[in-house]
Design a protein around this motif. Structure first.
Motif, mmCIF file in Angstrom:
data_model
loop_
_atom_site.group_PDB
_atom_site.id
_atom_site.type_symbol
_atom_site.label_atom_id
_atom_site.label_comp_id
_atom_site.label_asym_id
_atom_site.label_seq_id
_atom_site.Cartn_x
_atom_site.Cartn_y
_atom_site.Cartn_z
ATOM 1 N N GLY A 68 -31.863 36.384 -63.237
ATOM 2 C CA GLY A 68 -32.967 37.318 -63.383
ATOM 3 C C GLY A 68 -32.653 38.520 -64.251
ATOM 4 O O GLY A 68 -33.509 39.007 -64.990
ATOM 5 N N PHE A 69 -31.411 39.010 -64.188
ATOM 6 C CA PHE A 69 -31.026 40.153 -65.023
ATOM 7 C C PHE A 69 -31.022 39.773 -66.503
ATOM 8 O O PHE A 69 -31.529 40.508 -67.351
ATOM 9 C CB PHE A 69 -29.648 40.689 -64.619
ATOM 10 N N GLU A 70 -30.455 38.601 -66.809
ATOM 11 C CA GLU A 70 -30.433 38.132 -68.194
ATOM 12 C C GLU A 70 -31.854 37.851 -68.694
ATOM 13 O O GLU A 70 -32.188 38.165 -69.841
ATOM 14 C CB GLU A 70 -29.594 36.861 -68.305
ATOM 15 N N LEU A 71 -32.670 37.265 -67.846
ATOM 16 C CA LEU A 71 -34.053 36.973 -68.226
ATOM 17 C C LEU A 71 -34.845 38.251 -68.453
ATOM 18 O O LEU A 71 -35.605 38.362 -69.417
ATOM 19 C CB LEU A 71 -34.724 36.096 -67.169
ATOM 20 N N ALA A 72 -34.646 39.242 -67.593
ATOM 21 C CA ALA A 72 -35.331 40.530 -67.777
ATOM 22 C C ALA A 72 -34.938 41.157 -69.111
ATOM 23 O O ALA A 72 -35.786 41.707 -69.824
ATOM 24 C CB ALA A 72 -35.006 41.472 -66.621
ATOM 25 N N GLU A 73 -33.676 41.052 -69.468
ATOM 26 C CA GLU A 73 -33.210 41.582 -70.760
ATOM 27 C C GLU A 73 -33.890 40.857 -71.916
ATOM 28 O O GLU A 73 -34.336 41.485 -72.874
ATOM 29 C CB GLU A 73 -31.688 41.440 -70.864
ATOM 30 N N LYS A 74 -34.013 39.534 -71.823
ATOM 31 C CA LYS A 74 -34.700 38.763 -72.871
ATOM 32 C C LYS A 74 -36.169 39.182 -72.986
ATOM 33 O O LYS A 74 -36.695 39.333 -74.084
ATOM 34 C CB LYS A 74 -34.616 37.264 -72.597
ATOM 35 N N ILE A 75 -36.819 39.363 -71.854
ATOM 36 C CA ILE A 75 -38.226 39.771 -71.852
ATOM 37 C C ILE A 75 -38.388 41.121 -72.534
ATOM 38 O O ILE A 75 -39.292 41.321 -73.343
ATOM 39 C CB ILE A 75 -38.795 39.798 -70.428
ATOM 40 N N HIS A 76 -37.482 42.054 -72.251
ATOM 41 C CA HIS A 76 -37.565 43.390 -72.846
ATOM 42 C C HIS A 76 -37.288 43.383 -74.352
ATOM 43 O O HIS A 76 -37.745 44.268 -75.067
ATOM 44 C CB HIS A 76 -36.597 44.350 -72.158
ATOM 45 N N GLN A 77 -36.556 42.400 -74.841
ATOM 46 C CA GLN A 77 -36.214 42.319 -76.263
ATOM 47 C C GLN A 77 -37.339 41.738 -77.110
ATOM 48 O O GLN A 77 -37.327 41.843 -78.331
ATOM 49 C CB GLN A 77 -34.957 41.462 -76.460
ATOM 50 N N VAL A 78 -38.309 41.129 -76.481
ATOM 51 C CA VAL A 78 -39.349 40.416 -77.209
ATOM 52 C C VAL A 78 -40.537 41.333 -77.505
ATOM 53 O O VAL A 78 -40.986 42.083 -76.643
ATOM 54 C CB VAL A 78 -39.807 39.178 -76.394
ATOM 55 N N ASP A 79 -41.046 41.246 -78.701
ATOM 56 C CA ASP A 79 -42.229 42.014 -79.097
ATOM 57 C C ASP A 79 -43.496 41.260 -78.703
ATOM 58 O O ASP A 79 -43.496 40.043 -78.552
ATOM 59 C CB ASP A 79 -42.254 42.231 -80.606
ATOM 60 N N ASP A 80 -44.575 41.955 -78.547
ATOM 61 C CA ASP A 80 -45.903 41.379 -78.309
ATOM 62 C C ASP A 80 -46.001 40.566 -77.013
ATOM 63 O O ASP A 80 -46.849 39.683 -76.897
ATOM 64 C CB ASP A 80 -46.362 40.511 -79.483
ATOM 65 N N HIS A 81 -45.158 40.797 -76.047
ATOM 66 C CA HIS A 81 -45.209 40.145 -74.720
ATOM 67 C C HIS A 81 -45.153 38.629 -74.778
ATOM 68 O O HIS A 81 -45.713 37.955 -73.945
ATOM 69 C CB HIS A 81 -46.460 40.583 -73.950
ATOM 70 N N THR A 82 -44.509 38.075 -75.781
ATOM 71 C CA THR A 82 -44.334 36.626 -75.848
ATOM 72 C C THR A 82 -42.868 36.314 -76.024
ATOM 73 O O THR A 82 -42.110 37.112 -76.550
ATOM 74 C CB THR A 82 -45.131 36.000 -77.009
ATOM 75 N N LEU A 83 -42.462 35.164 -75.561
ATOM 76 C CA LEU A 83 -41.053 34.765 -75.723
ATOM 77 C C LEU A 83 -40.908 33.895 -76.924
ATOM 78 O O LEU A 83 -41.111 32.869 -77.137
ATOM 79 C CB LEU A 83 -40.550 34.073 -74.446
#
Length: 83
Positions: A68-83
């Motif tokens: 979950g911590f790694e996933l949260a970091e990935k989510i925060h790195q992405v622009d426009d709320h998409t992965l």
């Protein structure tokens, strides 16, 4: 038709994921929110592969492959709320 609230639950434990979903549905009903969708994912990798924007994401911090911590970091790195 109103805005649909999109929620994702990421947890590798099915019982916990189902409990979270049931609790969320009760809260949403109490708030009279009827336009929502809830998707569940067994791990962070599946969540990333699905590539969908969500309004709320609930993460297990101890998932295999991508926690979950790694996933949260990935989510925060992405622009426009998409992965």
């Amino acid at each position: 038709m109103g805005c649909i609230l999109k929620i994702a639950i990421c947890d590798d434990n099915n019982i916990i994921a189902e409990s979270i979903q049931e609790a969320l549905e009760k809260v949403l009903q109490t708030l009279a929110l009827t336009e929502y969708s809830i998707e569940t994912y067994a791990n962070g990798v599946d969540f990333v592969r699905h590539n969908v924007a969500y309004d709320l994401v609930i993460l297990d911090v101890e998932m295999p492959e991508l926690d979950g911590f790694e996933l949260a970091e990935k989510i925060h790195q992405v622009d426009d709320h998409t992965l």
